[in-house]
Scaffold this motif. Sequence first.
Motif, PDB file in Angstrom:
ATOM      1  N   PRO A 261       6.084 -12.952 -40.503  1.00 19.89           N
ATOM      2  CA  PRO A 261       5.110 -13.828 -41.162  1.00 19.89           C
ATOM      3  C   PRO A 261       3.657 -13.446 -40.931  1.00 19.89           C
ATOM      4  O   PRO A 261       2.775 -13.981 -41.606  1.00 19.89           O
ATOM      5  CB  PRO A 261       5.413 -15.208 -40.557  1.00 19.89           C
TER       6      PRO A 261
ATOM      7  N   CYS B 108       7.548 -18.489 -37.181  1.00 22.76           N
ATOM      8  CA  CYS B 108       8.605 -19.292 -37.782  1.00 22.76           C
ATOM      9  C   CYS B 108       9.162 -18.517 -38.975  1.00 22.76           C
ATOM     10  O   CYS B 108       8.769 -17.378 -39.221  1.00 22.76           O
ATOM     11  CB  CYS B 108       8.073 -20.649 -38.225  1.00 22.76           C
ATOM     12  N   GLU B 109      10.072 -19.115 -39.732  1.00 22.30           N
ATOM     13  CA  GLU B 109      10.626 -18.434 -40.889  1.00 22.30           C
ATOM     14  C   GLU B 109       9.518 -18.123 -41.895  1.00 22.30           C
ATOM     15  O   GLU B 109       8.571 -18.889 -42.063  1.00 22.30           O
ATOM     16  CB  GLU B 109      11.702 -19.294 -41.549  1.00 22.30           C
ATOM     17  N   TRP B 110       9.678 -17.005 -42.599  1.00 27.31           N
ATOM     18  CA  TRP B 110       8.674 -16.559 -43.567  1.00 27.31           C
ATOM     19  C   TRP B 110       8.300 -17.679 -44.541  1.00 27.31           C
ATOM     20  O   TRP B 110       7.133 -17.919 -44.808  1.00 27.31           O
ATOM     21  CB  TRP B 110       9.203 -15.330 -44.325  1.00 27.31           C
TER      22      TRP B 110
ATOM     23  N   TYR C  55       9.888  -9.145 -42.964  1.00 24.92           N
ATOM     24  CA  TYR C  55       9.929 -10.606 -42.886  1.00 24.92           C
ATOM     25  C   TYR C  55       9.102 -11.140 -41.711  1.00 24.92           C
ATOM     26  O   TYR C  55       9.315 -12.262 -41.245  1.00 24.92           O
ATOM     27  CB  TYR C  55      11.371 -11.126 -42.780  1.00 24.92           C
TER      28      TYR C  55
ATOM     29  N   TYR D 106       8.217 -20.817 -44.321  1.00 22.67           N
ATOM     30  CA  TYR D 106       7.476 -21.952 -43.780  1.00 22.67           C
ATOM     31  C   TYR D 106       6.162 -21.545 -43.110  1.00 22.67           C
ATOM     32  O   TYR D 106       5.357 -22.420 -42.747  1.00 22.67           O
ATOM     33  CB  TYR D 106       8.351 -22.707 -42.772  1.00 22.67           C
TER      34      TYR D 106
ATOM     35  N   GLN E 232       5.985 -16.471 -52.595  1.00 23.14           N
ATOM     36  CA  GLN E 232       6.053 -16.061 -51.198  1.00 23.14           C
ATOM     37  C   GLN E 232       5.349 -14.735 -50.927  1.00 23.14           C
ATOM     38  O   GLN E 232       4.983 -14.454 -49.798  1.00 23.14           O
ATOM     39  CB  GLN E 232       7.514 -15.941 -50.756  1.00 23.14           C
TER      40      GLN E 232
END
Length: 425
Positions: free
Chosen positions: A271, A314-316, A269, A318, A188
């Motif tokens: 993205p 969106c969430e990190w 966090y 994804y 990630q």
Amino acid sequence: MTAYLITSVSVVGAAPTDLLIRDGVIAEVGPGLTAPDATVVDGTGLVALPGLVDLHTHLREPGREDAETVESGSRAAALGGYTAVCAMANTSPVADTAGVVEQVWRLGREAGLVDVQPIGAVTVGLAGERLAELGAMADSAARVRIFSDDGHCVADPKLMRRALEYVKAFDGIIAQHAEEPRLTEGAQMHEGEVSTRLGLIGWPAVAEEAIIARDVLLAEHVGSRLHVCHVSTAGSVEVLRQAKARGVRVTAEVTPHHLLLTDERAESYDPVYKVNPPLRTAADIAALRAALADGVIDVIATDHAPHAVEDKECEWAYARPGMLGLETALSIALDVLGPEWDLIAERMSRTPARIAGLSGHGVDPAPGVPANLTLIDPAAHRTIDPAELASRSRNTPYARMTLPGRIVATFLRGEPTVLDGKAVK
């Protein structure tokens, strides 16, 4: 064609002079020029550079026109001072045939804002299993000379060797996305103190360094040309330094974001800071800057990677990796290097044009030279507003940052694509 007289401009940092552009070329250079038929551009306080050339741009067309098109990306490039960009192959369909690269090339010509030079895929569908139509792409109207599976590593050493051997016949280049996939599965961000603290799977530096070490040995064995995309670690710099000392035909690029931003940005966090390869440490940045200055790293390339809103907001975990870069790259270079105009021209224009074989680009303004140039106001500052960018996407990591320098004008073969900081068309 309209003639243009640029007055009192500093050419690559030299004493102010005048430039007369006529019939697509620099007709005269010298103080006190007159041309009654020419449109006058006041160059007082401005620096003229050879038009910038980007070896690493994602234009997304065909397939993801919601994120970018050749036209919108070309406009962003012109506003960033570029006169030529090399468009990566990870489109949909992939640019792995003569037909697709010719489509991208023609779209660039129709837009008429920068010269768009397609990069062909190394393998069919970027799948890393069998070679794409390298020869057909090289013989096409697009005259492809650089091939890359960027976004994916050519991980199979036998396939990489075959690619290097194939393109040697026409002095082509394999541009490698250096990432050993078995070491980055699920990664990630950069593997280090920050990833440990955040509990995110890390992308180790050695995953990049191991592939570069392997590939310079393969290039040395074959005697072919290798280009390393988006170098991001201090260890990679040392591998490249040793390879160049041995005479390996290897060149390398670094992105603006890897020269400025560290992995600590991931603590938010947000993205927008997720990129591949990931943002690294302050020590890596210092090594990259030193390598850029001494020539171990040859080029600043943007890796301009526009994404649609749903792919970034969106969430990190994804979010898709990538950042915008075309409209801010020269400002980042000025911020990082200072007003070292000759070095900036070398790393952002002359050398990338030479690597890509783009004749007429990367040549300092002089009589008889094609008028591909950009004018920058180094004293100006601007605060980046994503809503004002020409790209269809908004994933810039520099939002609300104040950066030095403003592109005042860009000329492509004597025709302005940008005047007074605004796109002409």
